[in-house]
Scaffold this motif. Structure first.
Motif, PDB file in Angstrom:
ATOM      1  N   VAL A 150       0.937  -1.266   0.120  1.00  0.00           N
ATOM      2  CA  VAL A 150      -0.040   0.044   0.082  1.00  0.00           C
ATOM      3  C   VAL A 150       0.805   1.277   0.059  1.00  0.00           C
ATOM      4  O   VAL A 150       0.668   2.403  -0.747  1.00  0.00           O
ATOM      5  CB  VAL A 150      -0.979  -0.082   1.343  1.00  0.00           C
ATOM      6  CG1 VAL A 150      -1.575   1.221   1.251  1.00  0.00           C
ATOM      7  CG2 VAL A 150      -2.008  -1.195   1.050  1.00  0.00           C
ATOM      8  N   LEU A 151       1.866   1.257   0.944  1.00  0.00           N
ATOM      9  CA  LEU A 151       2.794   2.420   0.914  1.00  0.00           C
ATOM     10  C   LEU A 151       3.458   2.548  -0.406  1.00  0.00           C
ATOM     11  O   LEU A 151       3.773   3.754  -1.047  1.00  0.00           O
ATOM     12  CB  LEU A 151       3.847   2.167   2.042  1.00  0.00           C
ATOM     13  CG  LEU A 151       3.211   2.240   3.265  1.00  0.00           C
ATOM     14  CD1 LEU A 151       4.497   2.055   4.470  1.00  0.00           C
ATOM     15  CD2 LEU A 151       2.744   3.490   3.852  1.00  0.00           C
ATOM     16  N   ALA A 152       4.016   1.508  -1.040  1.00  0.00           N
ATOM     17  CA  ALA A 152       4.554   1.724  -2.325  1.00  0.00           C
ATOM     18  C   ALA A 152       3.789   2.206  -3.416  1.00  0.00           C
ATOM     19  O   ALA A 152       4.258   3.200  -4.270  1.00  0.00           O
ATOM     20  CB  ALA A 152       5.203   0.450  -2.845  1.00  0.00           C
ATOM     21  N   LEU A 153       2.403   1.808  -3.432  1.00  0.00           N
ATOM     22  CA  LEU A 153       1.558   2.307  -4.516  1.00  0.00           C
ATOM     23  C   LEU A 153       1.325   3.709  -4.046  1.00  0.00           C
ATOM     24  O   LEU A 153       0.958   4.687  -4.955  1.00  0.00           O
ATOM     25  CB  LEU A 153       0.046   1.535  -4.431  1.00  0.00           C
ATOM     26  CG  LEU A 153       0.398   0.061  -5.150  1.00  0.00           C
ATOM     27  CD1 LEU A 153      -0.874  -0.746  -5.054  1.00  0.00           C
ATOM     28  CD2 LEU A 153       1.003   0.162  -6.489  1.00  0.00           C
ATOM     29  N   VAL A 154       1.017   4.206  -3.038  1.00  0.00           N
ATOM     30  CA  VAL A 154       0.510   5.502  -2.490  1.00  0.00           C
ATOM     31  C   VAL A 154       1.970   6.307  -3.039  1.00  0.00           C
ATOM     32  O   VAL A 154       1.491   7.324  -3.783  1.00  0.00           O
ATOM     33  CB  VAL A 154       0.529   5.683  -1.162  1.00  0.00           C
ATOM     34  CG1 VAL A 154       0.392   7.188  -0.621  1.00  0.00           C
ATOM     35  CG2 VAL A 154      -0.841   4.896  -0.585  1.00  0.00           C
TER      36      VAL A 154
END
Length: 275
Positions: A150-154
Motif C-alpha cells: 500500500v505504501l509503495a503504491l501511494v
C-alpha cells in the motif's frame, strides 16, 4: 452536358518543400538506426525463441489442467481480495497529497514560479522511482505483508496522478476562474469554486484509470513480498507447482475483468454523452 457529366478539374499537387523532404528522411533514418541499436542491445533472437519451444511446452504441460481444489480456490480468492484492497488503498490514500501537489504544479494556479518548479520536480521523482523499488524499501522498513505494498503504491501514485491532475487543471476553461479573480477571489476560492468543479469528471476518470493500473501493480508487488495473490504465484513457481500457479492466474484474470467492467460503468455514468 449536365453538371454531373462535366469533367472534374484536376487538383494540382501540393508543392513539396525540399527542405521538409530532407528533414523527413533524416528523421526516418534516425528512427531506424535507434531501433537497430535497441534490437542489438536487447539480444532479440527469434531463432532462440523457436529453439525454446520444448521448454515452453513442458511448462504448459505441467500447468494444465489447473488445480481446482476447493481449498486452493478459497486461498486464491482470499489473496486476490487482498490484492484488490492493496490497489484500492494505494489509490484512495494518495488522493489528498496528489490533489495538493496538482494544484501547486498547475501553471495556471501555482502561487509562484519556484513553487511550480519544485513541485514538478517532486512529482517527477515519485514517478521515476518504480513502485517495485518503493515496495522493496518499505518491506525493509515494516516487514513483509500488504502494508508495504500500500505504501509503495501511494508513493508512486502520488507522482503519476499529481502530474495527470495538474495537466488537467491547466487545460480547464479559464472563463470561470477569470471571473472569480476579477471579483476578488483568492487562489483557494478559485480552485474550489471554478477549476475543480469544471474538471471533476476528468479527475475522477483519471483516478479510476489509476485504480485499474494499481490493482495490476499490486499483483507484481506481491512477487517481492508485499502480500496478495502475487505472493502465492511466486511461491507456486518456486515450488514448481505450476498447476496451482495457473489457478492463481485464472483468479487474477477474473479479478481484473471485474475491475475493468466496474470502472467502465462508473466512467460511462460520469460522461454519459461519450457512451
Amino acid at each position: 452536358m449536365s453538371v454531373l457529366e462535366a469533367p472534374r478539374a484536376k487538383v494540382p499537387p501540393k508543392p513539396r518543400n525540399p527542405r521538409t523532404v530532407v528533414v523527413g528522411w533524416i528523421i526516418a533514418a534516425v528512427v531506424v538506426a535507434v531501433h537497430v541499436i535497441a534490437w542489438r542491445a536487447t539480444d532479440i533472437s527469434f531463432a532462440a525463441l523457436a529453439e525454446g519451444w520444448a521448454g515452453m511446452a513442458d511448462f504448459l504441460a505441467e500447468a494444465i489442467p489447473p488445480d481446482l481444489s476447493p481449498d486452493l480456490l478459497l486461498e486464491s480468492a482470499e489473496a486476490s481480495l487482498v490484492t484488490l484492497w492493496i490497489g484500492l488503498l494505494g489509490t484512495t490514500l494518495s488522493v489528498p497529497l496528489s490533489l495538493i501537489l496538482a494544484l501547486l504544479a498547475a501553471r495556471t494556479i501555482s502561487p509562484a514560479g519556484w513553487v511550480y518548479q519544485v513541485t514538478r520536480a517532486i512529482l517527477s521523482f515519485l514517478r521515476a522511482v518504480p513502485d517495485v523499488v518503493f515496495a522493496l524499501i518499505f518491506v525493509t522498513a515494516v516487514g513483509l505483508g500488504p502494508f508495504p505494498g500500500v505504501l509503495a503504491l501511494v508513493a508512486h501514485n502520488v507522482g503519476v496522478m499529481g502530474k495527470l491532475w495538474a495537466e488537467t487543471l491547466e487545460e480547464a476553461d479559464p472563463g470561470p476562474a477569470t471571473a472569480l479573480r476579477s471579483a476578488g477571489a483568492g487562489r483557494i476560492q478559485v480552485a474550489a469554486h471554478a477549476l475543480l468543479p469544471s474538471v471533476l469528471p476528468q479527475l475522477v476518470g483519471l483516478l479510476l484509470y489509476r485504480f485499474d493500473v494499481n490493482v495490476r501493480s499490486s499483483l507484481v508487488l506481491g512477487l517481492v513480498g508485499a502480500g496478495g495473490i502475487g505472493f502465492l504465484i511466486n511461491q507456486s513457481i518456486q515450488l514448481f507447482q505450476f498447476d496451482q500457479m495457473l489457478t492463481h492466474i485464472l483468479v487474477v484474470l477474473v479479478l481484473i475483468i471485474a475491475v475493468d467492467r466496474l470502472s467502465a460503468v462508473v466512467r460511462r455514468r460520469l460522461t454519459p454523452e461519450a457512451a
